[in-house]
Design an enzyme around this catalytic site. Structure first.
Site, PDB file in Angstrom:
ATOM      1  N   ASP A  34      -2.494  -4.776 -18.982  1.00 20.59           N
ATOM      2  CA  ASP A  34      -3.626  -5.649 -18.681  1.00 20.59           C
ATOM      3  C   ASP A  34      -4.439  -5.798 -19.965  1.00 20.59           C
ATOM      4  OD1 ASP A  34      -4.919  -6.580 -15.772  1.00 20.59           O
ATOM      5  OD2 ASP A  34      -6.364  -6.559 -17.413  1.00 20.59           O
TER       6      ASP A  34
ATOM      7  N   CYS B 254      -3.479 -15.202  -5.677  1.00 20.09           N
ATOM      8  CA  CYS B 254      -4.214 -15.168  -4.407  1.00 20.09           C
ATOM      9  C   CYS B 254      -4.976 -16.476  -4.273  1.00 20.09           C
ATOM     10  CB  CYS B 254      -5.143 -13.955  -4.333  1.00 20.09           C
ATOM     11  SG  CYS B 254      -6.226 -13.731  -5.745  1.00 20.09           S
TER      12      CYS B 254
ATOM     13  N   ASP C 102       0.926 -11.159 -11.459  1.00 24.00           N
ATOM     14  CA  ASP C 102      -0.152 -11.421 -10.487  1.00 24.00           C
ATOM     15  C   ASP C 102      -1.229 -12.155 -11.273  1.00 24.00           C
ATOM     16  OD1 ASP C 102      -1.954 -11.455  -8.449  1.00 24.00           O
ATOM     17  OD2 ASP C 102      -2.356  -9.311  -8.450  1.00 24.00           O
TER      18      ASP C 102
ATOM     19  N   ALA D 280      -1.756  -5.935 -14.356  1.00 22.72           N
ATOM     20  CA  ALA D 280      -1.795  -4.836 -13.384  1.00 22.72           C
ATOM     21  C   ALA D 280      -3.176  -4.568 -12.818  1.00 22.72           C
ATOM     22  CB  ALA D 280      -1.253  -3.562 -14.020  1.00 22.72           C
TER      23      ALA D 280
ATOM     24  N   GLY E 227      -4.202  -1.540 -10.504  1.00 22.85           N
ATOM     25  CA  GLY E 227      -2.904  -0.962 -10.213  1.00 22.85           C
ATOM     26  C   GLY E 227      -2.476  -0.845  -8.775  1.00 22.85           C
ATOM     27  N   GLY E 228      -3.073  -1.595  -7.856  1.00 20.56           N
ATOM     28  CA  GLY E 228      -2.662  -1.503  -6.462  1.00 20.56           C
ATOM     29  C   GLY E 228      -1.189  -1.829  -6.261  1.00 20.56           C
ATOM     30  N   LYS E 229      -0.749  -2.951  -6.841  1.00 20.18           N
ATOM     31  CA  LYS E 229       0.664  -3.324  -6.723  1.00 20.18           C
ATOM     32  C   LYS E 229       1.532  -2.406  -7.575  1.00 20.18           C
ATOM     33  CE  LYS E 229      -0.164  -8.194  -5.660  1.00 20.18           C
ATOM     34  NZ  LYS E 229      -1.608  -8.191  -5.983  1.00 20.18           N
TER      35      LYS E 229
END
Length: 448
Positions: free
Chosen positions: A278, A376, A325, A255, A258-260
């Protein structure tokens, strides 16, 4: 690199990157830019952190002065190989490269640059700036290390790679995600436009707004009240791909800050259970005030030691959806973090971590549940190869069409099919990859 942290959020929010057009650079700009480049080249800290440190030490610097220095540093990081090739100098001659970039931008002329440098042969080197790079090797024209260019050339072809890297060499816009729990996109757009902060709707993400002005937004009451967050459109589309439903049990496995997580909680209408984990507890510390500001009550941040952590073991087979992610090379974020281009790639170590996260998530997922694996990165070694390996090892999983999931939400993204692949040349976003892996309701029959 963990994409969620978004190092360039500092550049967008802490440095007011005012355009230095019609500005004359002075020795203190040049000297500071060279000093910063030398420190970045040591590789001990990312570029934005080095800039932040130096600017904090110089509070008297105005926005335009910071803009000249920061844009010079980032300009050289983006164009290092082509500048060096045109001038026929070493790629670590930072004084010449900084001077050359400033001359290219029209912030300085040859006479001033030579007074700054005083290096024998500098006049000839700077005069050679007029030379083009059309006959340079592809890696030079793409401003990439040879090894990275060799990896990407078979994927994109020469024309596609040059287009991709030209887009990567442009500063990224500032994307906003509106919080639907508290407001709507049209209201936030109208509010920002009234303040002279012009925005446009993002082409694909339904809650996104885009700004090309880099003035920070963190002091606005609307931000402090949780009406919006900064989040790149590519990242927003990954959240839409998870498509969590109200009342489900969802895990955001990596996480970060925590944006997502905030986006997933909003999509769930703050109903159900959303665990955000995390291995770096300090990242999760940033999530608690953000989720309160966003009005979320269904998020539980949990620091873990790894995939065998007791918090995860207690939740074996309990999650409807899991977002990974994954830590990755960050090659998709070169617009924001151009210094990453010049750092060694340790793909073997990253690939082990990525595969372990995926395999560990299997134990936590319900039958019929979904794992969304995202990076990414623009490298197939971290994306398609990892997914193909996973599917081979887990016959009870299948690939669920990314295009179909987005289409159910009225989202159509060019070029997206079975998997989500985004890049700045085609989509105007960061480079991102995601695949949806769906578990069968019944175990696959034994192959024995």
């Amino acid at each position: 690199m963990h994409c969620e942290i978004g190092r360039a959020a500092f550049i967008d929010g802490m440095i007011q990157m005012t355009s230095p057009a019609a500005f004359r650079a002075r020795y203190h700009h040049f000297g500071l830019a060279v000093e910063i480049m030398q420190e970045i080249a040591q590789g001990s800290a990312p570029a934005d952190q080095v800039l932040y440190h130096h600017f904090r030490q110089r509070p008297q610097m105005g926005a335009r002065d910071r803009g000249v220095v920061a844009e010079s540093v980032y300009g050289v990081l983006r164009n290092r190989r082509s500048l060096a090739w045109r001038m026929k100098v070493a790629e670590n001659q930072w004084n010449l490269l900084i001077a050359g970039f400033m001359i290219d931008q029209g912030w300085a002329d040859l006479e001033f640059a030579l007074k700054w440098i005083g290096t024998q042969g500098a006049a000839d080197a700077l005069d050679r700036l007029k030379r083009g790079d059309e006959d340079a090797p592809i890696a030079v024209r793409a401003n990439l290390p040879d090894a990275v260019a060799e990896r990407l050339l078979p994927v994109y072809g020469e024309e596609g790679l040059l287009a991709l890297m030209a887009a990567m060499n442009q500063p990224a816009p500032v994307d906003i995600r509106v919080n639907p729990l508290k407001t709507d996109r049209a209201s936030i757009q109208a509010m920002l436009n009234e303040l002279g902060l012009e925005t446009e709707t993002t082409p694909y993400a339904p809650q996104g707004l885009r700004r090309h002005d880099r003035r920070p937004l963190f002091s606005l009451p609307a931000f402090k009240d949780g009406l919006f967050e900064l989040q790149d459109e590519a990242s927003q589309l990954v959240g839409q791909l998870v498509a969590p439903q109200p009342g489900e049990r969802v895990l955001d496995l990596c996480a970060g800050a925590g944006g997502k997580t905030l986006q997933l909680g909003a999509l769930m209408q703050s109903k159900g259970s959303l665990m955000a984990t995390d291995i770096a507890a300090h990242r999760l510390d940033k999530l608690t005030p953000r989720m309160r500001r966003a009005g979320l009550s269904n998020v539980r941040p949990v620091a873990i030691t790894g995939m065998t952590d007791p918090h995860l073991k207690r939740n074996k087979g309990s999650f409807d959806r899991i977002l990974i992610d994954a830590p990755c090379s960050g090659t998709g974020t070169w617009r924001r973090n151009p210094d990453l281009k010049w750092r060694p790639l340790n793909l073997d170590e990253l690939n082990v971590t990525q595969s372990d996260l995926l395999q560990g998530a299997v134990r936590l997922l319900k039958p019929g549940g979904r794992i969304v694996y995202a990076t990414c990165s623009i490298l197939p070694e971290e994306n398609e190869r990892i997914v193909e390996q996973f599917l081979t090892q887990n016959p009870d999983f299948s690939l669920h069409s990314a295009a179909a999931i987005l289409a159910e939400q009225g989202i159509e993204v060019p070029g997206v099919g079975e998997m989500l692949r985004l890049d700045p040349a085609r989509h105007g976003t960061d480079g991102f990859f995601a695949a949806v892996l769906e578990r069968a309701h019944e175990p696959a029959p034994s192959q024995a």
